[in-house]
Write a protein that holds these residues in place. Structure first.
Motif, PDB file in Angstrom:
ATOM      1  N   LEU A 244      -2.453   1.115  -6.869  1.00 26.15           N
ATOM      2  CA  LEU A 244      -2.204   1.426  -5.455  1.00 26.15           C
ATOM      3  C   LEU A 244      -1.149   0.496  -4.902  1.00 26.15           C
ATOM      4  O   LEU A 244      -0.313   0.871  -4.099  1.00 26.15           O
ATOM      5  CB  LEU A 244      -3.476   1.176  -4.649  1.00 26.15           C
ATOM      6  N   ARG A 245      -1.217  -0.757  -5.291  1.00 25.36           N
ATOM      7  CA  ARG A 245      -0.337  -1.758  -4.721  1.00 25.36           C
ATOM      8  C   ARG A 245      -0.404  -3.050  -5.517  1.00 25.36           C
ATOM      9  O   ARG A 245      -1.480  -3.424  -5.983  1.00 25.36           O
ATOM     10  CB  ARG A 245      -0.792  -2.045  -3.271  1.00 25.36           C
TER      11      ARG A 245
ATOM     12  N   LEU B 258      -2.432  -3.340   8.757  1.00 28.59           N
ATOM     13  CA  LEU B 258      -1.179  -3.142   8.033  1.00 28.59           C
ATOM     14  C   LEU B 258      -0.628  -4.488   7.589  1.00 28.59           C
ATOM     15  O   LEU B 258      -0.639  -5.462   8.326  1.00 28.59           O
ATOM     16  CB  LEU B 258      -0.150  -2.458   8.939  1.00 28.59           C
ATOM     17  N   LEU B 259      -0.140  -4.488   6.370  1.00 32.19           N
ATOM     18  CA  LEU B 259       0.430  -5.700   5.806  1.00 32.19           C
ATOM     19  C   LEU B 259       1.923  -5.571   5.718  1.00 32.19           C
ATOM     20  O   LEU B 259       2.421  -4.585   5.193  1.00 32.19           O
ATOM     21  CB  LEU B 259      -0.024  -5.791   4.358  1.00 32.19           C
ATOM     22  N   LEU B 260       2.629  -6.567   6.235  1.00 35.99           N
ATOM     23  CA  LEU B 260       4.075  -6.572   6.058  1.00 35.99           C
ATOM     24  C   LEU B 260       4.413  -7.816   5.261  1.00 35.99           C
ATOM     25  O   LEU B 260       4.310  -8.931   5.755  1.00 35.99           O
ATOM     26  CB  LEU B 260       4.779  -6.601   7.414  1.00 35.99           C
TER      27      LEU B 260
ATOM     28  N   THR C 180      11.647  -8.748   5.024  1.00 33.45           N
ATOM     29  CA  THR C 180      10.425  -7.946   5.022  1.00 33.45           C
ATOM     30  C   THR C 180      10.637  -6.713   4.157  1.00 33.45           C
ATOM     31  O   THR C 180      11.698  -6.081   4.199  1.00 33.45           O
ATOM     32  CB  THR C 180      10.074  -7.522   6.462  1.00 33.45           C
ATOM     33  N   ILE C 181       9.657  -6.399   3.333  1.00 26.18           N
ATOM     34  CA  ILE C 181       9.751  -5.210   2.498  1.00 26.18           C
ATOM     35  C   ILE C 181       8.889  -4.100   3.096  1.00 26.18           C
ATOM     36  O   ILE C 181       7.926  -4.406   3.789  1.00 26.18           O
ATOM     37  CB  ILE C 181       9.331  -5.506   1.037  1.00 26.18           C
ATOM     38  N   PRO C 182       9.233  -2.841   2.851  1.00 25.65           N
ATOM     39  CA  PRO C 182      10.354  -2.324   2.082  1.00 25.65           C
ATOM     40  C   PRO C 182      11.709  -2.703   2.695  1.00 25.65           C
ATOM     41  O   PRO C 182      11.831  -2.818   3.902  1.00 25.65           O
ATOM     42  CB  PRO C 182      10.170  -0.809   2.142  1.00 25.65           C
ATOM     43  N   ALA C 183      12.692  -2.879   1.821  1.00 28.43           N
ATOM     44  CA  ALA C 183      14.029  -3.224   2.283  1.00 28.43           C
ATOM     45  C   ALA C 183      15.050  -2.393   1.514  1.00 28.43           C
ATOM     46  O   ALA C 183      14.800  -2.001   0.369  1.00 28.43           O
ATOM     47  CB  ALA C 183      14.292  -4.707   2.052  1.00 28.43           C
ATOM     48  N   MET C 184      16.144  -2.130   2.175  1.00 31.01           N
ATOM     49  CA  MET C 184      17.188  -1.353   1.520  1.00 31.01           C
ATOM     50  C   MET C 184      18.544  -1.845   1.988  1.00 31.01           C
ATOM     51  O   MET C 184      18.745  -2.070   3.175  1.00 31.01           O
ATOM     52  CB  MET C 184      17.012   0.121   1.882  1.00 31.01           C
TER      53      MET C 184
ATOM     54  N   GLN D 157      16.934  -0.939  -3.427  1.00 25.14           N
ATOM     55  CA  GLN D 157      15.774  -0.588  -2.636  1.00 25.14           C
ATOM     56  C   GLN D 157      14.551  -1.332  -3.167  1.00 25.14           C
ATOM     57  O   GLN D 157      14.258  -1.276  -4.348  1.00 25.14           O
ATOM     58  CB  GLN D 157      15.565   0.916  -2.730  1.00 25.14           C
TER      59      GLN D 157
ATOM     60  N   ASP E 274      10.529  -1.687  -2.796  1.00 23.05           N
ATOM     61  CA  ASP E 274       9.400  -0.962  -2.220  1.00 23.05           C
ATOM     62  C   ASP E 274       8.307  -1.932  -1.751  1.00 23.05           C
ATOM     63  O   ASP E 274       8.488  -3.151  -1.810  1.00 23.05           O
ATOM     64  CB  ASP E 274       8.867   0.092  -3.211  1.00 23.05           C
ATOM     65  N   ALA E 275       7.190  -1.376  -1.318  1.00 17.96           N
ATOM     66  CA  ALA E 275       6.141  -2.223  -0.753  1.00 17.96           C
ATOM     67  C   ALA E 275       5.448  -3.094  -1.806  1.00 17.96           C
ATOM     68  O   ALA E 275       4.723  -4.021  -1.473  1.00 17.96           O
ATOM     69  CB  ALA E 275       5.111  -1.356  -0.012  1.00 17.96           C
TER      70      ALA E 275
END
Lengths: 177, 621
Positions: free
Chosen positions: B180-181, B390-392, B417-421, B477, B479-480
């Motif tokens: 999941l993460r 929510l987690l950042l 902070t992610i997600p980042a692009m 990119q 991701d989380a």
């Protein structure tokens, strides 16, 4: 995704296109946007929705980084007006301003890492912060009057000061170590 | 969750609670936890909750994991693998630096790139060894649920780079687990503490484990955990303390003719002494060799001297994290201690001195990470209806690209902070050039050689043009999970470039695929059937979600032509999905329809954002 569809950072946060930003309001909206569009909220969605959520969240993060930083925000405001910021020339800068900056650079370089110097560091920092907000006010005035080239000139000076401020921070860090 | 209606057309049905768990895959010990009203660490039949991260490979038969494997350190140390986490995503030259800490042999197979360990069952990658640990943990959860484990959250040190994260995810896939993460360990600990969400608080998590040190600075405001900065050292932990004790012991006894096996055993004695010193003022170390007994008494005072410089390093890193977060010591409301090494009294007192505040120690520092992971798994899987936490989190190390002269150009800076692009445009340097090579690195230094090489990319299929005319946009990119993907597009022609990726320290996709295949107990047909079933589910899900979207916003956002076109394609995909047995074709058509509806989806997103924020201003007025 077609870039033309993406909102600009101010639109994204539903804020007027201007230099002044309320930090608390910005943070609150940032949390609100993230709470709704973060990829975590799309774990059971289609690949497409996941991709778009990721894309937008990254955009929201980037926008927040830019909007909360005075120097990045000023730069972005100029970019929105298609002002070319690529050339880095100091030629047109006032000699007094440059002299002043060199002086500050020197004062900083002279500081040893002794704790006894921290008062001097605080004084320099206060001086820089004051200069920055003064420049920012001039930037706002130029920008509001659509004098974007004037705003650009202020921005370039703000950049100088901003670099010095981060130098002070580094010094401060070395000092505490 | 405002947008849930878009994605879950069947949300009227009360969802079944999903079988999910959180896993702390540690250097020394691993744990698995689930949420059963509250977080619960799962034990094995013998009631042991801690699974030592130790794997023993016998000459034949299944690998032995945990306490049982530890016993073989005495009899067959060469076949026992410990602290494998230190090798995850690492190259042979990294291993040289910690070789004295890992007394097992590196296999000949590892030359460039990934390390392989010599075992009696042939060379094994750290990913494979970790997968064995994960399988044993997953088994505990399956016993608990009485059903297969569906998904897991696995924790990693916050300071793990992309290669180390990818290796961890690969290990999970190899163990047959769906991730999941990947969750940063300090962040997991902060979740487990479940601090009062009504007030804004700033938290430092000091995580000193067996092999890694991490510090994270977080801000908790209402439902949002926002990591402001993270810093650390992926090669600093209790292992190093043990090693210092071993060196001291050798020095004290004057006996230095110790081979790898003896060293491994003495290291265990050192580790036991270290644990004893958390309770007692002194510990006796004794070891019999060649008919003599080596013996020395280690006092707490000496031990504290031995590790003093390590503790100082951890505080310097704390300072760095605070600076990056633009905070001072006085801004910190809570300090959370994580990791077995924080049981050492000297660690606690030095943290307290630095932050001028006693750290929180209410939860077991060995369990807190797994507990937090379980909570996050439960929330992410939708088991906790109404919990909007929510987690950042942030990217721990800058990502960049090699430019001329061996210099690094940073593309995404650390603590973003992610997600980042982020995108960066490159051009060709020769007429008619159809490919360019790019090297992706991670780290803070300016020279490529001082950063970690993540992968080399070759962009092919650039249309031949004069030098400097092509404009290749390379997009990074993250991701989380903190994992990087790179894509590229030639802007003047719109040609998407093929990217051939060679991970520097990981397994290639092919290697992964063949390992997974080899580990599959299912027949090949089973695999094919599963892929087809998945493609059909995906197709139906896309159609359902589009139908829903059209119902809500079709009239608003689509022209009659666009609507007609979309509906035609949806019907076609629906028919194909029922009649075809070609999973690749179905996936292909899903891709097409996704592309076709991308603009519509983006417009809906913009609309949703506008609604959300304008709703807000009305609310507050």
């Amino acid at each position: 995704m077609p870039n033309t569809l993406l909102p600009n950072y101010f639109e994204l946060f539903d804020l007027p296109i201007q230099y002044a930003v309320d930090d608390e309001c910005l943070k609150e909206r940032y949390h609100k946007l993230q709470s709704n569009f973060h990829p975590d909220r799309f774990l059971d969605s289609t690949e497409q929705e996941k991709r778009i959520a990721l894309h937008y969240t990254a955009l929201i993060n980037e926008a927040y980084t830019v909007l909360k930083s005075p120097i990045k925000r000023a730069k972005y405001l100029l970019e929105l007006q298609q002002i070319d910021l690529s050339e880095e020339n100091v030629g047109h800068m006032a000699p007094e301003f440059l002299m002043q900056q060199m002086d500050l650079h020197e004062r900083l370089a002279m500081l040893s890492n002794a704790v006894s110097q921290s008062a001097e560091l605080v004084a320099i920092d206060a001086d820089l912060q004051q200069q920055f907000s003064q420049l920012a006010n001039e930037f706002i005035e130029c920008y509001q009057n659509s004098n974007f080239l004037g705003a650009k000139k202020q921005f370039e000076k703000m950049q100088f000061i901003d670099k010095l401020i981060s130098l002070v921070k580094q010094k401060n860090y070395a000092l505490c170590d | 969750m405002t947008l849930l209606s878009i994605s879950e057309p069947n949300s009227i049905i009360q969802p079944r609670k999903k079988n999910v768990a959180g896993i702390d895959l540690g250097t020394t010990n691993s744990l698995i936890a689930v949420v059963d009203d509250k977080p619960l660490i799962l034990s094995n039949e013998d009631d042991n909750s801690i699974l030592p991260s130790v794997v023993y490979y016998p000459k034949s038969g299944d690998p032995v994991v945990g306490e049982a494997a530890k016993k073989f350190i005495v009899t067959e140390p060469e076949h026992v693998i410990t602290s494998v986490k230190r090798l995850m995503g690492r190259g042979i030259e990294d291993v040289a630096q910690i070789a004295s800490l890992i007394p097992y042999k590196i296999d000949q197979k590892s030359q460039q790139g990934m390390v392989y360990l010599e075992t009696s069952q042939g060379p094994k990658s750290p990913v494979q060894v970790s997968a064995e640990i994960l399988k044993v943990l997953a088994h505990r959860a399956e016993v608990f649920f009485g059903e297969p484990l569906e998904k897991v959250v696995i924790t990693v040190p916050a300071y793990f780079d992309d290669a180390q994260r990818q290796a961890t995810k690969d290990a999970a896939n190899l163990a047959g687990l769906s991730v999941l993460r990947l969750l940063n360990e300090p962040t997991a600990a902060a979740i487990a503490y479940g601090l009062d969400r009504d007030e804004t608080s700033t938290i430092v998590v000091y995580d000193l484990g067996g092999g890694t040190f991490d510090v994270s600075v977080l801000q908790l405001k209402q439902e949002v955990f926002h990591v402001l900065a993270t810093a650390g050292d992926t090669a600093l932990g209790g292992d190093d303390f043990d090693h210092r004790i071993v060196e001291w012991f050798i020095d004290q006894t004057g006996f230095d003719r110790l081979d790898a096996d003896n060293l491994k055993k003495i290291k265990q004695i050192a580790s036991d002494a270290k644990e004893l010193l958390t309770q007692k003022d002194s510990a006796i170390l004794a070891y019999d060799i060649e008919g003599v007994q080596l013996k020395a008494t280690l006092t707490r005072e000496i031990f504290e001297q031995l590790i003093a410089d390590y503790l100082k390093t951890t505080l310097t890193i704390c300072h760095q994290a605070l600076t990056d977060a633009e905070l001072d010591v006085v801004d910190i409301d809570h300090i959370i201690l994580v990791g077995g090494s924080t049981r050492i009294p000297a660690v606690r007192s030095s943290v307290e001195t630095f932050f001028h505040k006693p750290p929180m120690i209410d939860l077991d520092p060995d369990q807190v990470v797994a507990q937090g992971a379980a909570i996050q798994a439960d929330i992410l899987s939708g088991n906790q209806a109404g919990n909007e936490m929510l987690l950042l989190d942030v990217l721990p190390l800058s990502l960049g690209i090699e430019i001329a002269g061996g210099l690094v150009e940073k593309i995404i800076p650390r603590n973003s902070t992610i997600p980042a692009m982020r995108s960066k445009t490159f051009t060709t340097s020769k007429d008619g050039q159809v490919a360019i090579a790019l090297s992706v690195v991670q780290g803070e230094r300016e020279l490529v050689d001082d950063c970690r090489a993540l992968a080399k990319f070759e962009l092919r299929g650039i249309p031949p043009m004069v030098a400097g005319a092509a404009r290749i946009e390379v997009t990074f990119q993250v991701d989380a999970d903190g994992l990087l993907t790179v894509s590229a597009k030639e802007l003047t022609s719109g040609v998407k470039n093929q990217i051939v990726m060679k991970p520097s320290y990981g397994l290639t996709d092919e290697e992964m695929a063949s390992m997974i295949k080899a580990s599959y107990t299912h027949a090949k047909e089973d695999l094919v059937a599963r892929k087809l079933q998945q493609a059909r589910i995906d197709a139906q899900q896309l159609i359902d979600s589009l139908e829903q979207a059209i119902k809500q916003d079709g009239e608003n956002l689509l022209t009659a032509d666009e609507l007609g076109n979309l509906e035609e394609k949806m019907i076609a995909l629906g028919e194909l999905q029922c009649s075809s047995h070609d999973d690749a074709l179905i996936m292909n058509k899903i891709q097409e329809l996704s592309q076709e509806s991308e603009e519509f989806a983006a417009k809906r997103m913009n609309l949703a954002i506008r609604k959300l924020l304008s709703g807000r201003s009305i609310d507050t007025v």
